[in-house]
Enzyme design. Structure first.
Site, short mmCIF file in Angstrom:
data_model
loop_
_atom_site.label_atom_id
_atom_site.label_comp_id
_atom_site.label_asym_id
_atom_site.label_seq_id
_atom_site.Cartn_x
_atom_site.Cartn_y
_atom_site.Cartn_z
N ASP A 25 42.92 38.55 54.34
CA ASP A 25 42.29 37.00 53.70
C ASP A 25 42.31 37.04 52.37
O ASP A 25 42.05 35.90 52.00
CB ASP A 25 41.05 36.73 54.58
CG ASP A 25 39.86 37.38 54.05
OD1 ASP A 25 40.04 38.39 53.54
OD2 ASP A 25 38.85 37.20 54.61
N SER A 26 42.51 37.93 51.49
CA SER A 26 42.68 37.90 50.24
C SER A 26 43.85 36.92 50.05
O SER A 26 44.18 36.57 48.81
CB SER A 26 42.96 39.30 49.55
OG SER A 26 43.88 40.02 49.99
N ASP A 86 43.76 40.19 59.10
CA ASP A 86 42.31 40.04 58.75
C ASP A 86 41.79 38.77 59.54
O ASP A 86 42.31 37.78 59.11
CB ASP A 86 42.44 39.69 57.29
CG ASP A 86 40.93 40.28 56.48
OD1 ASP A 86 40.29 40.60 57.33
OD2 ASP A 86 41.03 40.50 55.42
N LYS A 133 41.28 42.84 61.67
CA LYS A 133 40.05 43.56 60.85
C LYS A 133 39.11 42.77 60.80
O LYS A 133 39.13 41.32 60.96
CB LYS A 133 40.65 43.93 59.62
CG LYS A 133 39.27 44.26 58.62
CD LYS A 133 39.80 44.62 57.28
CE LYS A 133 40.40 43.74 56.32
NZ LYS A 133 39.03 42.72 55.95
N GLU A 169 35.09 41.76 59.26
CA GLU A 169 33.96 42.17 58.45
C GLU A 169 32.73 42.20 59.23
O GLU A 169 32.40 41.39 59.82
CB GLU A 169 34.04 41.11 57.26
CG GLU A 169 35.25 41.20 56.35
CD GLU A 169 35.12 40.37 55.04
OE1 GLU A 169 33.96 39.84 54.80
OE2 GLU A 169 36.08 40.17 54.48
N GLU A 178 34.36 48.91 51.11
CA GLU A 178 34.54 48.26 49.96
C GLU A 178 33.48 48.40 48.94
O GLU A 178 32.35 48.12 49.18
CB GLU A 178 34.98 46.78 50.19
CG GLU A 178 35.17 46.05 48.99
CD GLU A 178 36.07 44.64 49.25
OE1 GLU A 178 36.40 44.27 50.59
OE2 GLU A 178 36.31 44.01 48.20
O1 KIV Z 1 41.64 40.76 52.42
C1 KIV Z 1 41.76 41.87 51.82
O2 KIV Z 1 42.73 42.04 51.19
C2 KIV Z 1 40.99 42.79 52.02
C3 KIV Z 1 41.18 44.14 51.34
C4 KIV Z 1 40.58 43.98 50.21
C5 KIV Z 1 40.51 45.29 52.11
O3 KIV Z 1 40.25 42.91 52.96
#
Ligand code: KIV
Length: 277
Positions: free
Chosen positions: A51-52, A90, A120, A122, A189
């Site tokens: 989600d970056s 994510d 993924k 969080e 992280e």
């Molecule tokens: O969204 C992302 O890129 C991440 C990584 C930094 C682990 O969660």
């Protein structure tokens, strides 16, 4: 370029086996077809559709605004470019926190519409029951603890976690709970190196993937834009190693194109069609 695509498909079992054998796991983010294809052909183990994307593709200043629909679209593009790597999508902010049912339905979308292999999620011990249910539905889950960017306003900034006893205890409790809930892997992280090391040793099957968590994790992840220098000038967290500097290369190409259009040097005869083509 090294092409390693005669390798076997990476599955969650591959990741678990790599942890057991002590083979380091290489993970990078990707958000589109072409970059995914390059990572896959270079031999990356896992592609994380992070989600970056909210920051590095869409220009937001946090991961909070990105939606499920946009994340599913990025995931589907990455999947079209990937043959061998494991694709982890994510789950964005509020796609899993409101209820277990919401989490299962949204996680399922990533597999049904995005062609991801895993998701993924969080959060620490408080997310264990949600993760357990998603895994029970047949969807592999990568956990994510430490500095979790979706909770950035609670942390009050990018602060290293696990420096104090209480924080270390919470991280260890969370890692063990997530492994027990069925996570095949957990992102660590921005965690103090010895705390990340202890977590990695304590976990039997879940592979730890560090970002700013030192060298003793089972694997490492970085954001693709960060390693290529495609971020705001001055963005340089201590953990980041930049492997290339693409902005000057792109700027030079664009400036040359503009110059050639303005001077009439582009297109030339060999770049134009005639009746004899
Ligand atoms: O969204 C992302 O890129 C991440 C990584 C930094 C682990 O969660």
């Amino acid at each position: 370029m090294t092409y390693l695509n005669d390798r076997k498909k990476v599955t969650v079992q591959t990741i678990i086996r790599k942890k057991a054998k002590g083979e380091p796991i290489a993970v990078l983010t990707a958000y589109d077809y072409f970059i995914a294809r390059l990572l896959d052909r270079a031999g990356i183990d896992v592609i994380l559709v992070g989600d970056s994307a909210s920051n590095v593709v869409h220009g937001h200043d946090s991961t909070l605004p990105i939606s499920m629909d946009i994340m599913v679209a990025h995931t589907a593009a990455v999947a079209r470019g990937t043959e061998k790597a494991l694709i982890v999508a994510d789950m964005p902010f509020l796609s899993f926190q409101p209820s277990i049912e919401t989490a299962v339905l949204n996680a399922g979308r990533f597999l049904k519409e995005g062609n991801a292999h895993a998701v993924k999620i969080e959060g620490g011990v408080e997310m264990a029951s949600t993760i357990r249910r998603v895994v029970e539905c047949g969807i592999p889950v990568m956990g994510h603890i430490g500095l979790t960017p979706q909770s950035i306003h609670r942390f009050g900034g990018p602060k290293v976690q696990g420096r104090r006893d209480k924080s270390r205890a919470y991280l260890m409790e969370s890692a063990l709970a997530l492994e027990e809930a069925g996570c095949f892997s957990i992102v660590l992280e921005l965690i103090e190196t010895s705390a990340a090391s202890e977590i990695t040793s304590a976990l039997k099957t879940a592979a730890t993937i560090g970002i700013g968590a030192g060298r003793n994790c089972d694997g490492q992840v970085l954001v693709i834009n960060d390693i290529l220098g495609m971020r705001e000038e001055g963005f340089k967290p201590k953990f980041l190693r930049q492997y290339a500097d693409l902005p000057p290369v792109i700027s030079k190409a664009v400036e040359e194109f503009i110059r050639d259009v303005r001077t009439g040097a582009y297109p030339g005869d060999d770049e134009s069609y005639s009746n004899s083509d």
